[in-house]
Each structure stands twice: as C-alpha cells, then as structure tokens.
Design a protein around this motif. Structure first.
Motif, PDB file in Angstrom:
ATOM      1  N   MET A   1      21.878 105.393 -47.398  1.00 14.20           N
ATOM      2  CA  MET A   1      22.491 105.478 -48.697  1.00 14.20           C
ATOM      3  C   MET A   1      23.942 105.015 -48.575  1.00 14.20           C
ATOM      4  O   MET A   1      24.662 105.442 -47.696  1.00 14.20           O
ATOM      5  CB  MET A   1      22.415 106.939 -49.171  1.00 14.20           C
ATOM      6  N   SER A   2      24.395 104.134 -49.449  1.00 14.78           N
ATOM      7  CA  SER A   2      25.763 103.631 -49.391  1.00 14.78           C
ATOM      8  C   SER A   2      26.733 104.687 -49.896  1.00 14.78           C
ATOM      9  O   SER A   2      26.359 105.598 -50.630  1.00 14.78           O
ATOM     10  CB  SER A   2      25.897 102.365 -50.230  1.00 14.78           C
ATOM     11  N   ARG A   3      28.013 104.552 -49.518  1.00 10.90           N
ATOM     12  CA  ARG A   3      29.018 105.516 -49.966  1.00 10.90           C
ATOM     13  C   ARG A   3      29.091 105.536 -51.485  1.00 10.90           C
ATOM     14  O   ARG A   3      29.205 106.583 -52.087  1.00 10.90           O
ATOM     15  CB  ARG A   3      30.392 105.193 -49.375  1.00 10.90           C
ATOM     16  N   GLU A   4      29.016 104.362 -52.128  1.00 10.44           N
ATOM     17  CA  GLU A   4      29.094 104.319 -53.578  1.00 10.44           C
ATOM     18  C   GLU A   4      27.938 105.081 -54.221  1.00 10.44           C
ATOM     19  O   GLU A   4      28.101 105.780 -55.188  1.00 10.44           O
ATOM     20  CB  GLU A   4      29.114 102.875 -54.080  1.00 10.44           C
ATOM     21  N   ALA A   5      26.737 104.903 -53.676  1.00 10.03           N
ATOM     22  CA  ALA A   5      25.564 105.569 -54.242  1.00 10.03           C
ATOM     23  C   ALA A   5      25.606 107.067 -53.967  1.00 10.03           C
ATOM     24  O   ALA A   5      25.190 107.860 -54.791  1.00 10.03           O
ATOM     25  CB  ALA A   5      24.293 104.960 -53.674  1.00 10.03           C
ATOM     26  N   ALA A   6      26.101 107.450 -52.806  1.00  9.20           N
ATOM     27  CA  ALA A   6      26.086 108.849 -52.409  1.00  9.20           C
ATOM     28  C   ALA A   6      27.273 109.624 -52.958  1.00  9.20           C
ATOM     29  O   ALA A   6      27.194 110.821 -53.147  1.00  9.20           O
ATOM     30  CB  ALA A   6      26.070 108.960 -50.890  1.00  9.20           C
ATOM     31  N   ALA A   7      28.386 108.964 -53.221  1.00  6.86           N
ATOM     32  CA  ALA A   7      29.611 109.650 -53.628  1.00  6.86           C
ATOM     33  C   ALA A   7      29.556 110.004 -55.106  1.00  6.86           C
ATOM     34  O   ALA A   7      30.028 109.261 -55.953  1.00  6.86           O
ATOM     35  CB  ALA A   7      30.821 108.773 -53.317  1.00  6.86           C
ATOM     36  N   ASP A   8      28.965 111.140 -55.408  1.00  5.71           N
ATOM     37  CA  ASP A   8      28.780 111.519 -56.802  1.00  5.71           C
ATOM     38  C   ASP A   8      29.250 112.939 -57.113  1.00  5.71           C
ATOM     39  O   ASP A   8      28.908 113.502 -58.136  1.00  5.71           O
ATOM     40  CB  ASP A   8      27.324 111.340 -57.215  1.00  5.71           C
ATOM     41  N   ILE A   9      30.085 113.498 -56.243  1.00  8.29           N
ATOM     42  CA  ILE A   9      30.607 114.846 -56.452  1.00  8.29           C
ATOM     43  C   ILE A   9      32.097 114.768 -56.762  1.00  8.29           C
ATOM     44  O   ILE A   9      32.853 114.107 -56.062  1.00  8.29           O
ATOM     45  CB  ILE A   9      30.389 115.737 -55.212  1.00  8.29           C
ATOM     46  N   THR A  10      32.485 115.449 -57.824  1.00 11.43           N
ATOM     47  CA  THR A  10      33.901 115.650 -58.119  1.00 11.43           C
ATOM     48  C   THR A  10      34.254 117.063 -57.685  1.00 11.43           C
ATOM     49  O   THR A  10      33.597 118.022 -58.091  1.00 11.43           O
ATOM     50  CB  THR A  10      34.202 115.501 -59.622  1.00 11.43           C
ATOM     51  N   VAL A  11      35.280 117.175 -56.854  1.00 12.89           N
ATOM     52  CA  VAL A  11      35.790 118.477 -56.437  1.00 12.89           C
ATOM     53  C   VAL A  11      37.048 118.743 -57.250  1.00 12.89           C
ATOM     54  O   VAL A  11      37.967 117.927 -57.268  1.00 12.89           O
ATOM     55  CB  VAL A  11      36.115 118.501 -54.930  1.00 12.89           C
ATOM     56  N   VAL A  12      37.079 119.869 -57.950  1.00 15.15           N
ATOM     57  CA  VAL A  12      38.229 120.260 -58.753  1.00 15.15           C
ATOM     58  C   VAL A  12      38.903 121.448 -58.067  1.00 15.15           C
ATOM     59  O   VAL A  12      38.258 122.470 -57.819  1.00 15.15           O
ATOM     60  CB  VAL A  12      37.818 120.633 -60.194  1.00 15.15           C
ATOM     61  N   ILE A  13      40.193 121.275 -57.767  1.00 20.86           N
ATOM     62  CA  ILE A  13      40.954 122.320 -57.088  1.00 20.86           C
ATOM     63  C   ILE A  13      42.162 122.690 -57.950  1.00 20.86           C
ATOM     64  O   ILE A  13      43.139 121.943 -58.002  1.00 20.86           O
ATOM     65  CB  ILE A  13      41.441 121.856 -55.698  1.00 20.86           C
ATOM     66  N   PRO A  14      42.113 123.839 -58.641  1.00 25.15           N
ATOM     67  CA  PRO A  14      43.313 124.292 -59.341  1.00 25.15           C
ATOM     68  C   PRO A  14      44.309 124.817 -58.305  1.00 25.15           C
ATOM     69  O   PRO A  14      43.918 125.494 -57.354  1.00 25.15           O
ATOM     70  CB  PRO A  14      42.798 125.413 -60.245  1.00 25.15           C
ATOM     71  N   ALA A  15      45.584 124.476 -58.485  1.00 25.66           N
ATOM     72  CA  ALA A  15      46.572 124.883 -57.478  1.00 25.66           C
ATOM     73  C   ALA A  15      47.874 125.319 -58.128  1.00 25.66           C
ATOM     74  O   ALA A  15      48.380 124.651 -59.024  1.00 25.66           O
ATOM     75  CB  ALA A  15      46.833 123.733 -56.510  1.00 25.66           C
TER      76      ALA A  15
END
Length: 121
Positions: A1-15
C-alpha cells in the motif's frame, strides 16, 4: 500500500502550554507515521514554546504537522476546531500530555477495516 493510499488518519492534538509533553506525544505517533495524513496541533493560546517544539519534533519524527493557532477556550473547543479542518478519512484525538501505545493507530485502523460500518473504535 502506498503512503498516499494508506495515509488517511488525521490526528488532532489540542494543546495549552504543553511544551513539557508534546515531544513525547508526537514521538508516540512515529511508528504509525505511514498511516497519518496530517497531525493538527491546535494551539489554544499557548504562552510557551509548544508550537516551536512541536514543529521540531514533527520534523525529527517524520510527521506531517500543521499548527492551528487561536484562542478556543478549552480542549473541547480546540478539538472541534481541529475536526473542522481535518482532511483524513479517520480522526484520532490525542491529548498533548498523552502517548499512543506502539502500533495503536494501526490496531484502530484495522478494527475499522474489519468492521466498516463502525463509527467509533
């Protein structure tokens, strides 16, 4: 699986003034970096170097970080602001003083693949 196809998570970090913990939080995401489309650090009026340390950490760990700066009025509102900007198929919320277990995002994504109608894992 390519990085583009696999990279589908957004991590949200409130700081809010998280300079002491943000490097560890971001470092805990490094193992799953191939799955991460973006990391949104929602800087809720930090008065320390949180954003600078986070940017340095993201480069070191190979993470696609974007800082969203403002005064949101708390972690919940900061999460909502991050969620509104998210581009990933999946959302993962991480507090700036927490760490993800090794392979945690992989396990969560696999759970969604096994149960595609699930709305929460």
């Amino acid at each position: 699986m390519s990085r583009e196809a696999a990279a589908d998570i957004t991590v949200v970090i409130p700081a809010k003034n998280a300079v002491a913990t943000i490097d560890a939080a971001l470092g805990s995401l490094a193992r799953d970096s191939a799955l991460i489309r973006e990391v949104l650090l929602v800087d809720d009026g930090c008065e320390d170097r949180t954003a600078i340390v986070a940017a340095e950490s993201a480069v070191r760990h190979g993470l696609p970080l974007e800082v969203v700066a403002g005064r949101f009025g708390g972690a919940g509102a900061a999460r909502n602001a991050g969620m509104a900007r998210a581009c990933g198929r999946f959302l993962f919320f991480l507090d700036a003083d927490d760490e993800v277990i090794e392979g945690g995002l992989t396990q969560l994504r696999e759970a969604f693949e096994r149960h595609p109608k699930a709305g929460l894992a």
